[in-house]
Motif scaffolding. Sequence first.
Motif, short mmCIF file in Angstrom:
data_model
loop_
_atom_site.label_atom_id
_atom_site.label_comp_id
_atom_site.label_asym_id
_atom_site.label_seq_id
_atom_site.Cartn_x
_atom_site.Cartn_y
_atom_site.Cartn_z
N HIS A 72 0.84 -1.18 0.00
CA HIS A 72 0.00 0.00 0.00
C HIS A 72 0.88 1.23 0.00
N THR A 98 2.31 -5.63 -6.46
CA THR A 98 1.33 -4.56 -6.31
C THR A 98 2.05 -3.23 -6.16
N GLN A 205 -4.51 4.48 -7.84
CA GLN A 205 -4.84 3.37 -6.95
C GLN A 205 -3.73 2.32 -7.04
N ASN A 206 -3.81 1.31 -6.18
CA ASN A 206 -2.89 0.19 -6.27
C ASN A 206 -3.29 -0.72 -7.42
N THR A 208 -2.13 -4.44 -9.46
CA THR A 208 -1.38 -5.68 -9.34
C THR A 208 -1.11 -6.25 -10.73
N GLU A 253 -7.39 -2.08 -7.64
CA GLU A 253 -8.15 -2.48 -6.46
C GLU A 253 -9.66 -2.44 -6.72
N ASN A 254 -10.08 -1.54 -7.59
CA ASN A 254 -11.52 -1.41 -7.87
C ASN A 254 -11.95 -2.29 -9.05
#
Length: 315
Positions: A72, A98, A205-206, A208, A253-254
């Motif tokens: 994060h 990530t 955002q993060n 991956t 993440e979304n």
Amino acid sequence: MERDHIYIRRSSNFRVVTSYSTAKEMGAEYGFKFLLLYLLLVMCVEGKGGAMDDSHGEEMHGEHVHVHAHDHPSSHMDHMDHSLLVFFTMNDLKVGRTMPIYFPKKDPSRSPRLLPREDANSIPFSYEKLPYLLQFFSFSNGSPKARAMEDTLRECETKPIKGEVKFCATSLESMLDFVRGVFGLESQFKAVSTTYLTQSGVLFQNYTIRAAPREVPAPKMVACHTMPYPYAVFYCHSQETENKVFVVSLIGENGDTVEALAVCHLDTSQWGRNHVSFKVLGIEPGSSNVCHFFPEDNLVYVPVHTASNNLINVM
């Protein structure tokens, strides 16, 4: 008589703008112009250009920024301009990694359009002419738009670093001329860019890495970055040092999915110590490779014969 062939296609959800170029332009003048105008129309519809609104942020010509964070965003990044978070190193190119990444998303209807060469050449493009240009475009001195124009003109007139060639293209024709000059007049080349597979308003955002990054073999490459200006301007440059081009499948993440274009510069020894990537990554010039993701409206040109659809799996 030979002509240039330009067409748009998609390969594995990855946008490819392909241009087959020859040196025999005089005999194919009209056919070439027709095809140029077709590509110009497509790019204009897609809004390829740097935004010129009053809320524009800091723009960089080549190396957008990313930071090392594998879970994060840390407090270090919480206080950092999110638009700088695009840099990473090749050690990060692993499935499951990530990273916090900023992907700008621009409204095509508000993006400046590419001008035909004749129109672009009729307007001065020089820092020396800035007072005239501000009056020409009705920009108030000291306004955000005026500062953006000034920054772009200054950046376009800075000297290239050792082993680099650069050019600010104010038309599609001049951009292709520059690319042709780098690769050779008889060369065949194509351009690739990032593709957002889903649409949302989330910019930062993060993400991956969800599949093995794929390398686009490219012994030479030309990167073209949009610059903030009243009409579309691309900062194009090529370096003699070794670079690698990757396609990286990301999921946010979304749930946002991105087929992200990334370039890794293997030799950074000639970069200035104040380059923002070094500050973000906490490294020194020449101590490590530096990679960065490209936003959707930036392009990377690579030779066609080395850029087949069978990309190299790097894992």
